[in-house]
Design an enzyme around this catalytic site. Structure first.
Site, PDB file in Angstrom:
ATOM      1  N   ASP A 103      -6.298  10.024   4.434  1.00  0.00           N
ATOM      2  CA  ASP A 103      -7.152   9.936   3.260  1.00  0.00           C
ATOM      3  C   ASP A 103      -8.429  10.750   3.383  1.00  0.00           C
ATOM      4  O   ASP A 103      -9.329  10.636   2.554  1.00  0.00           O
ATOM      5  CB  ASP A 103      -7.474   8.473   2.944  1.00  0.00           C
ATOM      6  N   ASP A 121      -3.050  15.729  14.999  1.00  0.00           N
ATOM      7  CA  ASP A 121      -3.649  14.465  14.584  1.00  0.00           C
ATOM      8  C   ASP A 121      -5.170  14.555  14.685  1.00  0.00           C
ATOM      9  O   ASP A 121      -5.712  14.930  15.737  1.00  0.00           O
ATOM     10  CB  ASP A 121      -3.146  13.335  15.484  1.00  0.00           C
ATOM     11  N   GLY A 175     -16.032   9.104   9.022  1.00  0.00           N
ATOM     12  CA  GLY A 175     -16.070   7.915   9.862  1.00  0.00           C
ATOM     13  C   GLY A 175     -16.580   8.224  11.266  1.00  0.00           C
ATOM     14  O   GLY A 175     -17.397   7.485  11.819  1.00  0.00           O
ATOM     15  N   HIS A 222     -11.677  10.844   8.037  1.00  0.00           N
ATOM     16  CA  HIS A 222     -11.854  10.748   9.485  1.00  0.00           C
ATOM     17  C   HIS A 222     -13.163  11.391   9.934  1.00  0.00           C
ATOM     18  O   HIS A 222     -13.884  10.843  10.777  1.00  0.00           O
ATOM     19  CB  HIS A 222     -10.670  11.392  10.214  1.00  0.00           C
ATOM     20  N   GLY A 223     -13.490  12.563   9.379  1.00  0.00           N
ATOM     21  CA  GLY A 223     -14.731  13.240   9.753  1.00  0.00           C
ATOM     22  C   GLY A 223     -15.940  12.384   9.433  1.00  0.00           C
ATOM     23  O   GLY A 223     -16.852  12.209  10.254  1.00  0.00           O
ATOM     24  N   THR A 231      -9.631   2.275  11.374  1.00  0.00           N
ATOM     25  CA  THR A 231      -8.938   2.186  12.648  1.00  0.00           C
ATOM     26  C   THR A 231      -9.679   2.923  13.750  1.00  0.00           C
ATOM     27  O   THR A 231      -9.884   2.403  14.844  1.00  0.00           O
ATOM     28  CB  THR A 231      -7.518   2.758  12.496  1.00  0.00           C
ATOM     29  N   HIS A 277       0.840  -1.199   0.000  1.00  0.00           N
ATOM     30  CA  HIS A 277       0.000   0.000   0.000  1.00  0.00           C
ATOM     31  C   HIS A 277       0.874   1.247   0.000  1.00  0.00           C
ATOM     32  O   HIS A 277       0.439   2.324   0.394  1.00  0.00           O
ATOM     33  CB  HIS A 277      -0.911   0.046   1.222  1.00  0.00           C
ATOM     34  N   GLY A 317      -7.398  12.239  14.875  1.00  0.00           N
ATOM     35  CA  GLY A 317      -7.963  11.304  15.840  1.00  0.00           C
ATOM     36  C   GLY A 317      -7.871  11.835  17.272  1.00  0.00           C
ATOM     37  O   GLY A 317      -8.812  11.711  18.070  1.00  0.00           O
TER      38      GLY A 317
END
Lengths: 575, 575
Positions: A397, A555, A403, A400-401, A443, A217, A557
């Site tokens: 990518d 970050d 997800g 995050h928002g 994740t 990847h 997260g």
């Protein structure tokens, strides 16, 4: 590049639909992936593979008699959710338990790990065999940290053949781990690949150059050098893999080998390389048995190839040579009957009975508070979705928002439903955590799911919640996050906000602050820590080759965690 | 692009060496290609496929029980020589004859055609089944001119299964031609491919565009348009193929289908397309049996895909579903024993006894003159090699000079050896023609080989050669060139020099000129005609997408023919 798709957002679903339509004699679709179209005998250990898609024939292409019982299918280059893994395992289980096997990646470890926990909670024996064959990804002293690449194929095959032969659960696990212990791979890449709907490649290798040990990847490799000749490349790969031979390999070992193309490096080129590789292996005194030269684990249309060698003993050799009949890989005669419609239909697994335990009034009150907090978090995350997405687009990518919004909304809804049955906070947070992990995927979904469940486990149902309870719960949540994610402080993940939060919460409750006040204080500390992640070096991780751009950006997260903790503090203060 | 090679000049040999090393249980190498590693039963009709390489699994990947008996392997995108086809056929023959099957391309038709002639001369029954499935390459009214693409795979499979079942020679030919009659393909390309050692692609498709019906070597297609969605593409392919349904297909036909990827269009994308294609086929009332979705006929790493449909009847369906076990394609159980070393070795074919007939003195004299002429042609072509190469580089791939030099040198050497046995001109020219075709390869090698042999057939061994003899010989040479090459006057090939040569030779000998004088006069006419090919429109042919650049340049094949005819005239004048 990937040119053919309808909606990039549903690429994997569309791919699975076409795959199932093409192979009705081999597979049938179940939520989260596929299982064999005909159920094997009762009592056979089920072997379930899986991972992100984009690697066909891995993983769904090897489901069938003699090979896997099922495959869990994640989005392109994205681990499937724990719910997906659980669902496929329930469908594949023949009453003798489920051995999952997959390559060593953080997201896969997490989600399959959660699935194993859930299966075992429900009385289904389950275990993960994590493949770690890529010698370029970590030194030999840290072999367990190595990534899984084409060695997956050997381990799946051996484990599947063992299960087909009638090995019991422990023996299937043993031989699968044994196959992994004796398998090494080294790969090279010449060019990247492009995800459906994207214009830019996921990563790039300069023209005329080669990334040695570059991950499938785009994970960083060992070195970059000029493109060698086919014969030079064969020598690099053979030398690199043989240097990692098991200590007990002996002087004239028997091995099997896979020279694998990643997608755009074609069969003709692979055979030119194999010409020299097979000669070099012979000159090194290694006898190659039943090698494979072709595309067994791809990365869309990435250019590159790899050599995998498994040192055989009589057991491994027999299992490698055993017959198999799957959509993408067939060998020998597995004696499957021709379809005539007389076989019993594949029975869907019986639904698991959920026991509802009504909680005392104190527990119900805490559960209601949990529901309120989750509602607020879901609502505010929806407003923050774009901001978090922009932040994530710099380092990752950009999903995050999305997800977090999907996960928190699902968690709030599940919590509301569960609380309506009159249960306590642990049951509500278990439902919320499962829903978050399942709907958010990725994740962060797995980590939030695990954190909510672990936190809930320590909240009492029969009395009011104390400062010690929330501190213990937060510590348990941190522990499960670290166990799943294997992240340390300073790795630029949500752990960088969660560790200071737990410390501050412990300190504040220890010095006598009330739950709400202590939580608010700790959330302030977490917010500062999240902002501080902008100063940290980025982690290099799966599919994040552009991560160097993220220096100077917090970050996402850690940021979204700090936001949620702050909002929860507000709910606690109001209650 | 093709990145991995050692020496581009030996890419195919290196590829075959690696292929054979990887699949010793399935194939063994013979001059010109591969045959099965275990000989099937005596009396089984042999099915031999072949063509240029670069299309793996086609063609060598499908050799094995239930599938082909052998494969003739040409250089990348280049037809194998007649000698190659002959050699593989001799090795594959089990005493019941050889059915060749291959896609319809000029060079393949020529070389396999020559091989059939030679085999039949030697008492081996042989026939060519030429596959013509590509609906985009010619209108339905000229279906026999259509190219062969992925339909090859179906025709080979069906013919092979029939031979395995015990069909006799005529029946294998019948069912193979029947399968071809009921097979249609339509393909698209998104991007070209690069030959080993080349920096520039063989052809290009603009980014974001799609060539509809573009050939697998870049031959012109039907149209160019914007890249569609996967669902739109599925509709284009399904509609295009179903519009060409056989007249007797019926309302609810059973078909098999192949959705084929050309190399860089990967499995995941193909399955997304198949999702819609399978639905559209079902909606059209077509029942699909045992489809294949994947890479069966590739073009190196070209981007693109195609849909192939074969309308089945019970016989075709049974043969399509029959078991097969080859390196790249396996289906069901063919009941092959596991290798244990006890089987008899594959016997090389017995050498064919060549009968040497000593010629009278006149014949020996003519043979000596032939040898002298060939020596001169070979020597002068060596000097002209670079000039011819430069001329060819404008219109073609630049190898014409090299091919003519290799071919003529081999012809001169073979002629010398043959003449030393005291034979007449026909035998000398037969040996020379076979050597030229074998060593030069390509189209011009086949044409020169055929021309020499046909010319020689009409030269007497028992008297001096007359003007009528050479005129008849030249006319026979022209006829065989046109039969093999299917070129007409004005197509910008060596036919444009040979037709006026034959006419002028006939006229000059008819008006009483001696052989030498008539030949010299005709050679002058041929030289003028060759120069005149600069004014003709270029032919568009296989792998010559840049042919438009050739307007204004004489055809190198016509030019080298005129040169040779002139040099031969000089030898005749001196004798």
């Amino acid at each position: 590049m990937t040119r053919l798709y309808d909606d990039p957002a549903t690429f994997t679903e569309d791919m699975v639909a076409g795959f199932v339509a093409a192979h009705p004699d081999h597979v049938r679709q179940v939520p989260g992936g596929v299982v064999r179209s005909r159920r094997p005998r009762r009592g056979k250990v089920a072997v379930v593979t899986g991972g992100g898609s984009g690697h066909y024939p891995a993983f769904c292409g090897v489901v069938g008699p003699g090979f896997a019982d099922g495959a869990v299918i994640g989005n392109i280059f994205t681990s499937p959710s724990a719910q997906d893994a659980y669902s496929v395992a329930r469908a594949a289980d023949n009453g003798a338990g489920v051995v999952f096997s997959f390559g060593n990646y953080q997201g896969d470890n997490m989600h399959f790990g959660l699935a194993v926990e859930r299966l075992e909670r429900e009385g289904v024996r389950a275990h993960n065999v994590v493949v770690t064959d890529d010698v370029a990804s970590a030194p030999r002293s840290e072999a367990s940290k190595r990534r899984g690449v084409v060695g997956d194929f050997v381990v799946f095959k051996v484990a599947s053949a063992a299960a087909e032969e009638g090995y019991d659960f422990d023996e299937v696990v043993r031989v699968a781990e044994h196959a992994n212990d004796r398998t090494r791979s080294l790969g090279v890449a010449f060019d990247g690949c492009t995800l459906p709907g994207q214009d830019e490649p996921l990563f790039e290798v300069p023209a005329g150059r080669m990334g040695l040990g570059l991950g499938i990847h785009g994970e960083p490799g060992v070195s970059e050098r000029d493109l060698p000749s086919a014969a030079e490349l064969a020598k690099i790969l053979v030398d690199g893999v043989l240097a990692e031979a098991p200590a007990d390999a002996g002087q004239r070992p028997r091995v099997t080998a896979i020279l694998n193309g990643l997608g755009a490096t074609k069969y003709e080129e692979l055979y030119v390389v194999w010409r020299t590789a097979s000669r070099l292996l012979a000159e090194a005194g290694v006898e190659v048995v039943a090698p494979e030269v072709g595309e067994l684990v791809t990365s869309l249309d990435m250019a590159g190839c790899s050599l995998t060698v498994t040192w055989l003993d009589p057991e491994l050799e027999r299992l490698w040579q055993a017959p198999a009949d799957s959509p993408a890989y067939r060998k020998g005669d597995v004696g499957i009957p021709v379809a005539d419609g007389s076989e019993p239909a594949y029975e869907p697994p019986a639904p698991v009975e959920q026991e509802v335990v009504e909680a005392p009034a104190e527990g119900k009150a805490t559960a209601a508070l949990v529901v309120r907090a989750l509602d607020v978090v879901a609502e505010r995350l929806r407003d923050a979705e774009d901001e978090l997405g922009r932040m994530d687009a710099i380092a990752g990518d950009g999903d995050h928002g999305r997800g977090m919004t999907k996960g928190s909304a699902a968690a709030a809804e599940a919590a509301t439903e569960e609380a309506a049955q009159g249960v306590g906070p642990a049951a509500v947070l278990l439902a919320a955590g499962d829903a978050w992990a399942s709907k958010a995927g990725g994740t962060s979904g797995a980590l939030w799911g695990a954190a909510l469940r672990s936190f809930g486990d320590l909240l009492p149902a029969d009395r009011a919640v104390t400062g010690d309870d929330v501190t213990s719960g937060a510590a348990a949540a941190l522990a499960s996050v670290q166990r799943l994610g294997r992240a340390e402080l300073g790795d630029k993940t949500l752990v960088d906000a969660l560790v200071p939060f737990v410390d501050a919460l412990r300190e504040a409750t220890g010095s006598g602050a009330g739950v709400a006040r202590a939580w608010q204080r700790a959330a302030e500390v977490a917010t500062e820590a999240a902002a501080g992640t902008a100063e940290l070096r980025p982690r290099t991780g799966r599919a994040r080759p552009l991560a160097e751009r993220s220096v100077g950006t917090p970050d996402p997260g850690a940021t979204s965690l700090a936001m949620a903790l702050t909002w929860i503090g507000g709910v606690l203060a109001e209650s």
